[in-house]
Scaffold this motif. Structure first.
Motif, PDB file in Angstrom:
ATOM      1  N   LEU A 202      -2.255   9.321 -10.370  1.00 53.47           N
ATOM      2  CA  LEU A 202      -3.521   8.610 -10.210  1.00 53.47           C
ATOM      3  C   LEU A 202      -3.688   7.472 -11.205  1.00 53.47           C
ATOM      4  CD1 LEU A 202      -5.705  11.764  -9.622  1.00 53.47           C
ATOM      5  CD2 LEU A 202      -5.036  10.087  -7.932  1.00 53.47           C
ATOM      6  N   LEU A 348      -9.627  18.096  -4.045  1.00 51.13           N
ATOM      7  CA  LEU A 348      -8.866  16.873  -3.797  1.00 51.13           C
ATOM      8  C   LEU A 348      -9.707  15.655  -4.137  1.00 51.13           C
ATOM      9  CD1 LEU A 348      -7.368  17.663  -0.276  1.00 51.13           C
ATOM     10  CD2 LEU A 348      -6.196  17.766  -2.476  1.00 51.13           C
ATOM     11  N   PRO A 349      -9.096  14.637  -4.741  1.00 51.20           N
ATOM     12  CA  PRO A 349      -9.842  13.406  -5.001  1.00 51.20           C
ATOM     13  C   PRO A 349     -10.278  12.781  -3.672  1.00 51.20           C
ATOM     14  CG  PRO A 349      -7.638  13.300  -5.959  1.00 51.20           C
ATOM     15  CD  PRO A 349      -7.686  14.530  -5.141  1.00 51.20           C
ATOM     16  N   ARG A 350     -11.401  12.082  -3.686  1.00 51.15           N
ATOM     17  CA  ARG A 350     -11.820  11.402  -2.469  1.00 51.15           C
ATOM     18  C   ARG A 350     -12.295   9.997  -2.810  1.00 51.15           C
ATOM     19  NH1 ARG A 350     -17.487  11.698  -2.020  1.00 51.15           N
ATOM     20  NH2 ARG A 350     -18.290  12.827  -3.791  1.00 51.15           N
TER      21      ARG A 350
ATOM     22  N   PHE B  91      -5.446   8.518   1.087  1.00 53.73           N
ATOM     23  CA  PHE B  91      -6.476   9.000   0.174  1.00 53.73           C
ATOM     24  C   PHE B  91      -6.642  10.504   0.333  1.00 53.73           C
ATOM     25  CE2 PHE B  91      -7.217   4.829  -0.901  1.00 53.73           C
ATOM     26  CZ  PHE B  91      -7.799   4.041   0.090  1.00 53.73           C
ATOM     27  N   GLY B  92      -7.176  11.132  -0.711  1.00 54.35           N
ATOM     28  CA  GLY B  92      -7.405  12.580  -0.665  1.00 54.35           C
ATOM     29  C   GLY B  92      -8.248  13.009   0.524  1.00 54.35           C
ATOM     30  N   ILE B 116      -0.897  11.888  -2.215  1.00 52.49           N
ATOM     31  CA  ILE B 116      -2.271  11.396  -2.347  1.00 52.49           C
ATOM     32  C   ILE B 116      -2.253  10.170  -3.263  1.00 52.49           C
ATOM     33  CG2 ILE B 116      -4.595  11.908  -3.206  1.00 52.49           C
ATOM     34  CD1 ILE B 116      -4.120  14.797  -2.600  1.00 52.49           C
ATOM     35  N   VAL B 117      -2.906   9.098  -2.832  1.00 55.88           N
ATOM     36  CA  VAL B 117      -3.055   7.926  -3.693  1.00 55.88           C
ATOM     37  C   VAL B 117      -4.537   7.632  -3.876  1.00 55.88           C
ATOM     38  CG1 VAL B 117      -0.837   6.843  -3.161  1.00 55.88           C
ATOM     39  CG2 VAL B 117      -2.810   6.367  -1.706  1.00 55.88           C
ATOM     40  N   TYR B 118      -4.844   7.012  -4.998  1.00 61.14           N
ATOM     41  CA  TYR B 118      -6.231   6.645  -5.269  1.00 61.14           C
ATOM     42  C   TYR B 118      -6.509   5.217  -4.772  1.00 61.14           C
ATOM     43  CZ  TYR B 118     -10.171   4.996  -8.035  1.00 61.14           C
ATOM     44  OH  TYR B 118     -11.336   4.408  -8.425  1.00 61.14           O
ATOM     45  N   SER B 119      -5.457   4.405  -4.672  1.00 59.41           N
ATOM     46  CA  SER B 119      -5.624   3.001  -4.316  1.00 59.41           C
ATOM     47  C   SER B 119      -4.474   2.568  -3.403  1.00 59.41           C
ATOM     48  CB  SER B 119      -5.581   2.167  -5.604  1.00 59.41           C
ATOM     49  OG  SER B 119      -5.458   0.797  -5.303  1.00 59.41           O
ATOM     50  N   PRO B 120      -4.725   1.621  -2.460  1.00 61.58           N
ATOM     51  CA  PRO B 120      -3.601   1.137  -1.650  1.00 61.58           C
ATOM     52  C   PRO B 120      -2.511   0.498  -2.516  1.00 61.58           C
ATOM     53  CG  PRO B 120      -5.631  -0.087  -1.151  1.00 61.58           C
ATOM     54  CD  PRO B 120      -6.009   1.027  -2.038  1.00 61.58           C
ATOM     55  N   THR B 121      -2.892  -0.048  -3.669  1.00 59.33           N
ATOM     56  CA  THR B 121      -1.858  -0.631  -4.534  1.00 59.33           C
ATOM     57  C   THR B 121      -0.935   0.444  -5.096  1.00 59.33           C
ATOM     58  OG1 THR B 121      -3.413  -0.607  -6.385  1.00 59.33           O
ATOM     59  CG2 THR B 121      -3.139  -2.687  -5.229  1.00 59.33           C
ATOM     60  N   ASP B 122      -1.444   1.668  -5.253  1.00 60.03           N
ATOM     61  CA  ASP B 122      -0.571   2.770  -5.684  1.00 60.03           C
ATOM     62  C   ASP B 122       0.491   3.034  -4.627  1.00 60.03           C
ATOM     63  OD1 ASP B 122      -3.222   4.783  -7.243  1.00 60.03           O
ATOM     64  OD2 ASP B 122      -2.094   3.033  -7.945  1.00 60.03           O
ATOM     65  N   LEU B 124       1.687   0.799  -2.597  1.00 57.49           N
ATOM     66  CA  LEU B 124       2.644  -0.319  -2.679  1.00 57.49           C
ATOM     67  C   LEU B 124       3.593  -0.106  -3.857  1.00 57.49           C
ATOM     68  CD1 LEU B 124       3.466  -3.009  -1.434  1.00 57.49           C
ATOM     69  CD2 LEU B 124       1.851  -4.156  -2.957  1.00 57.49           C
ATOM     70  N   LYS B 125       3.048   0.394  -4.947  1.00 58.38           N
ATOM     71  CA  LYS B 125       3.878   0.675  -6.131  1.00 58.38           C
ATOM     72  C   LYS B 125       4.930   1.717  -5.809  1.00 58.38           C
ATOM     73  CE  LYS B 125       0.566   0.245  -9.680  1.00 58.38           C
ATOM     74  NZ  LYS B 125      -0.353   1.083 -10.399  1.00 58.38           N
ATOM     75  N   THR B 145     -13.619  -0.787   1.992  1.00 63.17           N
ATOM     76  CA  THR B 145     -12.232  -0.491   1.658  1.00 63.17           C
ATOM     77  C   THR B 145     -11.264  -1.479   2.281  1.00 63.17           C
ATOM     78  OG1 THR B 145     -13.032   1.785   1.908  1.00 63.17           O
ATOM     79  CG2 THR B 145     -10.726   1.509   1.357  1.00 63.17           C
ATOM     80  N   SER B 148      -9.477  -4.263   0.200  1.00 63.99           N
ATOM     81  CA  SER B 148      -8.435  -3.793  -0.717  1.00 63.99           C
ATOM     82  C   SER B 148      -7.124  -3.599   0.027  1.00 63.99           C
ATOM     83  CB  SER B 148      -8.868  -2.482  -1.384  1.00 63.99           C
ATOM     84  OG  SER B 148     -10.114  -2.661  -2.020  1.00 63.99           O
ATOM     85  N   THR B 152      -3.696  -5.839  -0.554  1.00 64.33           N
ATOM     86  CA  THR B 152      -2.433  -5.134  -0.776  1.00 64.33           C
ATOM     87  C   THR B 152      -1.363  -5.636   0.184  1.00 64.33           C
ATOM     88  OG1 THR B 152      -3.668  -3.191  -1.506  1.00 64.33           O
ATOM     89  CG2 THR B 152      -1.353  -2.861  -0.964  1.00 64.33           C
TER      90      THR B 152
ATOM     91  N   ARG C  29      -8.381   2.914 -16.446  1.00 66.46           N
ATOM     92  CA  ARG C  29      -7.438   2.610 -15.385  1.00 66.46           C
ATOM     93  C   ARG C  29      -7.321   1.111 -15.238  1.00 66.46           C
ATOM     94  NH1 ARG C  29      -4.990   4.266  -9.875  1.00 66.46           N
ATOM     95  NH2 ARG C  29      -4.758   2.124  -9.174  1.00 66.46           N
ATOM     96  N   LEU C  35     -10.459  -9.211  -5.776  1.00 72.84           N
ATOM     97  CA  LEU C  35     -11.627  -9.502  -4.939  1.00 72.84           C
ATOM     98  C   LEU C  35     -12.714 -10.232  -5.719  1.00 72.84           C
ATOM     99  CD1 LEU C  35     -11.821  -6.114  -2.991  1.00 72.84           C
ATOM    100  CD2 LEU C  35     -10.780  -8.262  -2.259  1.00 72.84           C
ATOM    101  N   HIS C  50     -13.930   0.527  -6.732  1.00 71.50           N
ATOM    102  CA  HIS C  50     -13.691   1.321  -5.517  1.00 71.50           C
ATOM    103  C   HIS C  50     -12.211   1.215  -5.186  1.00 71.50           C
ATOM    104  CE1 HIS C  50     -14.256   2.976  -1.477  1.00 71.50           C
ATOM    105  NE2 HIS C  50     -13.717   1.890  -0.953  1.00 71.50           N
ATOM    106  N   VAL C  51     -11.554   2.333  -4.988  1.00 67.96           N
ATOM    107  CA  VAL C  51     -10.110   2.450  -4.738  1.00 67.96           C
ATOM    108  C   VAL C  51      -9.269   1.518  -5.605  1.00 67.96           C
ATOM    109  CG1 VAL C  51     -10.455   3.308  -2.388  1.00 67.96           C
ATOM    110  CG2 VAL C  51      -9.982   0.894  -2.686  1.00 67.96           C
ATOM    111  N   GLY C  52      -9.595   1.458  -6.867  1.00 69.32           N
ATOM    112  CA  GLY C  52      -8.769   0.699  -7.791  1.00 69.32           C
ATOM    113  C   GLY C  52      -9.021  -0.806  -7.774  1.00 69.32           C
ATOM    114  N   PHE C  53     -10.074  -1.249  -7.086  1.00 69.30           N
ATOM    115  CA  PHE C  53     -10.424  -2.669  -7.055  1.00 69.30           C
ATOM    116  C   PHE C  53     -11.842  -2.859  -7.582  1.00 69.30           C
ATOM    117  CE2 PHE C  53      -7.157  -4.933  -4.553  1.00 69.30           C
ATOM    118  CZ  PHE C  53      -6.380  -3.860  -4.153  1.00 69.30           C
TER     119      PHE C  53
END
Lengths: 352, 376, 97
Positions: A202, A348-350, B91-92, B116-122, B124-125, B145, B148, B152, C29, C35, C50-53
């Motif tokens: 994460l 789970l994270p959301r 996502f979770g 599980i990823v927190y971000s679409p960039t994760d 891509l990584k 969303t 983002s 990405t 983070r 954006l 939100h979602v890393g952005f």
């Protein structure tokens, strides 16, 4: 305390209907409970069905002993604040402590994955030795198996602990009464969030450590202060405080009402939970315990914890009530409330 | 937590609730819909229904992107991951959504590589780190969303990362609100507008709701004080016979939206002519697809997907609950065949789906409690 | 849709893509600023994540205005009650801004 009885007792029927074992069955929540109550208990436990507790107290040839076992599966093996070896010792010491017993000896088994570097194994065994010394418990035996590469996630450890009952304690869910107070020994969520972040998926950084420790000194302090007034204790590991308290409500048929602002929480745990959409009440702890005490002794109980090293963050977080029977309610300071149930699997994270 | 705790301040909440009680005409029943699943979740999490007067009814809207995803799309996503060289990233929220043969988590337990990823960039990584694998990102969400995901994809193209694709299931909020208002059995007095979607699209897109449908709408944040203040604004408008768009969430929502976000969306996506919403049928111009400039990163181009339509069991009344016609507890399957553990319908799957939220936070409360006093 | 949390910008990075290290009560983070290209934040600014952005910059002024408005709700009522008590106005003059 249950007595080892003869085999005349009728066997209970298997009620577990899930066609196969899923991850949820090991997560400590509803599915786990279904498996234990529906398959293991009916077939394995011939004694009269008592509510599930962390350890069994039995009499063998007139001697009272407590016995428990636990297994440890964690990824990564090492994380800030601890490692699998420490969990393996503290986890079993704590199960005995919250059942009202002082751990005396442990035996341990290792299931090792072929290809595991010996240095990794040595590190964990050292950790176990140090933790056992700190916890005042002796490791007296063990077993090792090695499985093929690709199995056992590097290492699985299980420990079985035997201990002696702490005088003056009579713990059972049946002893819990409306009006009893619920104590929590310290901040929640440290362990589970530390593990989540340590997995590195994460990309979050925080100055957090697992809270793994023996809670025996705190339990002993509580016992000497208010002994007989302690009704029930539990260590909220997998599934968190929510799961432990839900189990209590099901076992005693009463309700739990918690005051949200009384629940101790570190800022970073709160921040991670808000970011990821998790509820701290569902997150695993490895160094905390819950105790239900009579209302007259609640303050003395709290003081005894706070006066003991490691107990300074203990709080009274709520109380037992008749309603909502079988459920746990969290109330905010402005009068809003929500039910907190056991989870099915792991939190789970959301993003929604 | 700054910008959070101040908006959960108990004394201010009590004061705002008192204002609501003053404003609410006791002779009148108010039906206010919160569109966004995040608001549904917040309402339950903060126990706001306990403090509102009983003549204010909060109706849960369809703004739950997981809930409205047809099961066939989940099957499609999982079918792509059957290839062992594919890593399925999502996502979770997606992990427990049941497909015909199990959820992503269940597929993971059977050996599929699901992360599980927190971000679409994760995601891509992950692709950059695993050049011999293909990372397929299962994208969901409304306009909050989508930018983002768009950014990405632009990055993937700019950096030449070819072992990456997106399965695009982004949907848009306005058609959903239109479908609610067009529904014959609907009676909504006012709307709590989706605060985070609005950081992208701004407040203008809701003007037709106020003008043509003559319903007040307050674009609101997600803390208790935000939602309650939004309700105050709506009650004032209703009292004064007004209907306009108000921005309660000023500290974060720009009236004109986020131009950079809208720009990247326009560069990468285009509207699908129609898309199926679980429980609501086909809605035109309500979802995004990846445009031809980015076809090489579009999972629907890279993979052959079955595209089978899976119909929901007839007994599940998701559509009616989604549109606010029925309450979760009124669906025949609620809490019996359909639970968070074994969800039958869409709304029990996501933690912000109204059935799941109601089940998890509320339902055992309703019958057993009268007065809840705070423990000493 | 949609979990978004306020965070404080601690440090900016200007590599191929603009990012920032953002702090949420001690949890840090790397957040994408793509954006907010038209209005990049500075260290010390607060953004909604939100979602890393980073989705939007948080306006302290608007936040304070909102809290003040809410604080005044009760005060208006107290003032109205006082005025009513002096017999100077109709009792149904409720809660007007």
């Amino acid at each position: 305390m249950s007595t080892v009885t003869s085999i005349d007792q009728p066997r209970y029927k298997v009620r577990f209907r899930d066609p196969q074992i899923e991850m949820a069955h090991g997560a400590g929540g509803k599915a786990s409970r279904r498996l234990i109550e529906g398959l293991f208990l009916p077939l394995l436990c011939e004694a009269s069905p008592e509510p599930l507790s962390d350890a069994a107290h039995v009499r063998i040839n007139g001697a009272s002993i407590a016995i428990t076992t636990d297994s440890f599966v964690v990824k990564p093996l090492r994380f800030p604040g601890g490692s699998i070896g420490e969990l393996a010792v503290n986890g079993t010491v704590n199960d005995l402590a919250v059942s009202g017993a002082r751990a005396e000896v442990l035996v341990t088994t290792f299931v090792l994955e072929a290809g595991l570097p010996s240095s990794v194994l040595e590190e964990e065994v050292r950790a176990m030795a140090d933790t056992a010394r700190q916890a005042g418990v002796t490791i007296v035996g063990g077993d090792t198996k090695v499985v093929e590469h690709g199995k056992a996630d590097r290492m699985y450890i299980s420990t079985c602990g035997v201990g002696s009952p702490i005088a003056g304690l009579h713990l059972s869910a049946g002893a819990v009464r409306p009006g009893d107070k619920i104590l929590l020994s310290g901040p929640i969520g440290d362990h589970g969030i530390t593990i989540l972040l340590a997995r590195g998926e994460l990309d979050l950084e925080a100055n957090l450590r697992s809270d793994t420790r023996s809670v025996l000194p705190l339990v002993e302090a509580l016992a000497s202060a208010v002994g007989g007034s302690i009704r029930w204790m539990r260590d909220p590991t997998r599934g968190g405080v929510a799961t432990s308290l839900n189990e209590l409500t099901r076992d005693c048929g009463l309700g739990v009402v918690l005051r949200e602002e009384s629940i101790p929480l570190r800022d970073e745990v709160r921040g991670a939970c808000e970011l990821l959409g998790l509820d701290p009440l569902h997150i695993a702890n490895e160094g905390q315990f819950l105790a239900v005490v009579s209302p007259e002794c609640a303050n003395a109980a709290l003081e005894s914890l706070r006066a003991t090293p490691g107990g300074h963050e203990a709080r009274i977080i709520g109380e037992i009530r008749k309603q909502p029977a079988g459920a746990v309610l969290v109330v905010t300071s402005y009068g809003g409330s929500r039910i907190v149930d056991m989870l099915v699997g792991d939190p789970l994270p959301r993003i929604c | 937590m700054k910008y959070v705790d101040e908006f959960r301040e108990p004394a201010l909440i009590t004061r705002t609730v008192e204002e609501i009680k003053r404003l609410a005409d006791t002779q009148r029943q108010y039906r206010i819909m919160e569109v966004c699943g995040g608001h549904t979740h917040a309402i339950y999490r903060f126990g706001l229904k306990d403090v509102l007067p009983s003549n204010i009814e909060l109706i849960h809207g369809p703004g739950c992107p997981v809930c409205v995803l047809p099961m066939g799309r989940i099957d499609d996503g999982l079918s792509m991951a059957e290839d062992p060289s594919v890593i399925f990233a999502a996502f979770g929220d997606m992990m427990r959504v049941p497909g015909t043969h199990g959820s992503p988590l269940e597929h993971k337990a059977r050996g599929m590589d699901i992360r599980i990823v927190y971000s679409p960039t994760d995601a891509l990584k992950l692709a950059a780190k695993n050049p011999d694998r293909h990372v397929m990102f299962f994208a969901i969400g409304f306009e909050t969303t989508a930018p983002s995901t768009a950014l990405t994809l632009m990055r993937a193209k700019a950096e030449g990362i070819r072992n990456f694709s997106v399965f695009c299931n982004h949907v848009t909020i306005i058609p959903a609100i239109r479908a609610i208002l067009d529904s014959p059995d609907m009676r909504i007095d006012a709307f709590i507008g989706p605060g985070h979607v609005s950081t992208v699209i701004g407040c203008r897109p809701y003007e037709w709701i106020a003008r043509s449908e003559r319903k007040p709408i307050a674009v609101s944040g997600f803390e208790p004080l935000d939602i309650l203040q939004g309700i105050v604004m709506l009650l004032r408008q209703l009292r004064d016979g007004e209907s306009k768009v108000e921005n309660q969430y000023k500290r974060v929502v720009p009236w004109e939206g986020n131009r950079a976000a809208l720009r990247v969306m326009a560069e990468v996506f285009q509207l699908r002519p129609y898309f199926e919403w679980r429980g609501m049928g086909f809605i035109s111009q309500s979802a995004l697809r990846i445009n031809d400039q980015f076809a090489a990163w579009d999972a629907e181009h890279r993979f052959h997907i079955p595209g089978v339509r899976v119909t929901d069991p007839k007994a599940a009344q998701c559509g009616e609950v989604l549109k606010g016609v029925l309450k979760p507890a009124q669906c025949k399957l609620f809490a019996t065949e359909c639970t968070p553990e074994r969800p039958v319908g869409a709304l029990m799957v996501s933690s912000e789906g109204s059935c799941a939220a109601y089940f998890n936070y509320e339902h055992r409360k309703a019958s057993t409690l009268t007065n809840i006093s705070v423990p000493a | 849709m949609c979990l978004a949390i306020p965070g404080k910008v601690v440090e900016l990075f200007h590599d191929e893509r603009p990012t920032a290290l953002v702090d949420v009560v001690g949890v840090k983070r790397r957040i994408d600023l793509g954006l907010l290209q038209d209005d990049l934040p500075e260290p010390g600014d607060w953004v909604l994540i939100h979602v890393g952005f980073a989705m939007s910059r948080i306006s302290e002024g608007d936040a304070l205005d909102q809290l003040e408005m809410l604080t005044m709700l009760g005060e208006q009522d107290a003032a109205m009650a006082e005025v009513r008590g002096l017999g100077m106005t109709e009792p149904d003059e409720r809660g007007s801004p």
